[in-house]
Design a protein around this motif. Structure first.
Motif, PDB file in Angstrom:
ATOM      1  N   THR A  53       0.797  -1.342   0.095  1.00  0.00           N
ATOM      2  CA  THR A  53       0.069  -0.021   0.088  1.00  0.00           C
ATOM      3  C   THR A  53       0.688   1.436   0.121  1.00  0.00           C
ATOM      4  OG1 THR A  53      -1.674  -1.163   1.290  1.00  0.00           O
ATOM      5  CG2 THR A  53      -1.867   1.264   1.177  1.00  0.00           C
ATOM      6  N   TYR A  56       2.500   1.307  -3.575  1.00  0.00           N
ATOM      7  CA  TYR A  56       1.719   1.391  -4.703  1.00  0.00           C
ATOM      8  C   TYR A  56       1.510   2.810  -5.492  1.00  0.00           C
ATOM      9  CZ  TYR A  56      -2.698   0.025  -7.122  1.00  0.00           C
ATOM     10  OH  TYR A  56      -3.770  -0.072  -8.055  1.00  0.00           O
ATOM     11  N   GLU A 160      -6.522  -3.611  -5.710  1.00  0.00           N
ATOM     12  CA  GLU A 160      -7.042  -2.895  -4.536  1.00  0.00           C
ATOM     13  C   GLU A 160      -8.002  -3.448  -4.084  1.00  0.00           C
ATOM     14  OE1 GLU A 160      -8.986   1.166  -3.073  1.00  0.00           O
ATOM     15  OE2 GLU A 160      -9.643   0.373  -5.220  1.00  0.00           O
ATOM     16  N   LYS A 164      -7.825  -4.049   0.042  1.00  0.00           N
ATOM     17  CA  LYS A 164      -9.106  -3.604   1.116  1.00  0.00           C
ATOM     18  C   LYS A 164      -9.317  -4.889   1.946  1.00  0.00           C
ATOM     19  CE  LYS A 164     -11.535  -1.899  -2.013  1.00  0.00           C
ATOM     20  NZ  LYS A 164     -12.886  -0.666  -2.424  1.00  0.00           N
ATOM     21  N   MET A 183      -8.022   6.402  -3.012  1.00  0.00           N
ATOM     22  CA  MET A 183      -7.422   5.292  -3.876  1.00  0.00           C
ATOM     23  C   MET A 183      -8.451   4.720  -4.491  1.00  0.00           C
ATOM     24  SD  MET A 183      -4.370   4.359  -3.570  1.00  0.00           S
ATOM     25  CE  MET A 183      -4.510   2.784  -4.108  1.00  0.00           C
ATOM     26  N   ASP A 184      -9.717   4.517  -4.243  1.00  0.00           N
ATOM     27  CA  ASP A 184     -10.749   3.933  -5.003  1.00  0.00           C
ATOM     28  C   ASP A 184     -11.096   4.783  -6.364  1.00  0.00           C
ATOM     29  OD1 ASP A 184     -11.997   1.915  -2.914  1.00  0.00           O
ATOM     30  OD2 ASP A 184     -11.818   3.737  -1.742  1.00  0.00           O
ATOM     31  N   ASP A 187      -7.200   3.941  -8.244  1.00  0.00           N
ATOM     32  CA  ASP A 187      -6.408   2.347  -8.640  1.00  0.00           C
ATOM     33  C   ASP A 187      -6.544   2.224 -10.227  1.00  0.00           C
ATOM     34  OD1 ASP A 187      -9.431   2.523  -9.141  1.00  0.00           O
ATOM     35  OD2 ASP A 187      -9.568   0.554  -7.804  1.00  0.00           O
TER      36      ASP A 187
END
Length: 205
Positions: A53, A56, A160, A164, A183-184, A187
């Motif tokens: 994470t 990334y 992703e 999660k 991040m949603d 991604d």
């Protein structure tokens, strides 16, 4: 993590919580995932998820700088953003209207093969249009860009989702109400920027 945490227990000499190397560090005691390193209940994510994470975003986002360094780099950035957004929009629209066959029910139950087909069509069209009209490239490069983008965007979304699940959360944050966290939203963009730069660097710029 109890008496047998990462690195052989608490801090130096067994006093205080173990900390991640570096300025400030991250307290690890009491945050290990259940079962990881023999830890107990109430523990946090495994180290692989934490490291992945942290790496990334900056690693993949670094390709944006490479893209901007090219001739017409700004238009290249616009191209990759539009094509990737087309993947999200096409996949969402077709998935909501006609999605019946889950692609990866364990990882992302709402992602369907019908949505993937919608993403593919919208990505190819967007890739063709942007490469031809914004970058003055060949039409087949745009089609190839669309195909590569839809695959990488889908893989980025699934990766992703795995992160999660490892972290035990639904969204990465609440930065964008109703749309999950930052991040949603990033991604797919982060997963597609590297192959987009490679393709445009060798076939367009």
């Amino acid at each position: 993590c109890g008496g047998g945490g990462w690195g052989g227990g608490g801090g130096r000499g067994g006093r205080g919580p173990a900390r991640w190397p570096g300025p400030g560090g991250f307290p690890l005691a009491g945050r290990c995932w259940g079962g990881w390193g023999g830890g107990g209940a109430g523990c946090g994510p495994p180290p692989t998820a934490t490291v992945f994470t942290a790496v990334y975003v900056p690693f993949l986002a670094g390709f944006v700088a490479l893209l901007l360094a090219e001739d017409d780099g700004a238009l290249g950035v616009v191209t990759f953003v539009l094509v990737t957004i087309a993947s999200d929009i096409g996949g969402y629209a077709v998935g909501v209207l006609a999605g019946k066959h889950p692609m990866a029910p364990v990882i992302s139950p709402k992602k369907s093969w019908e949505g993937f087909a919608g993403s593919t069509i919208s990505c190819v069209l967007a890739g063709w249009a942007t490469v031809v009209y914004l970058l003055d490239g060949a039409w087949w490069v745009g089609v190839l860009l669309g195909l590569i983008t839809v695959v990488m965007a889908t893989l980025g979304d699934l990766c992703e989702s795995v992160i999660k699940r490892d972290l035990g959360i639904k969204d990465m944050s609440a930065v964008i109400p109703g749309h999950g966290g930052l991040m949603d939203r990033l991604d797919s963009l982060l997963a597609t920027v590297a192959p987009t730069w490679l393709l445009l660097h060798y076939l367009v710029f």
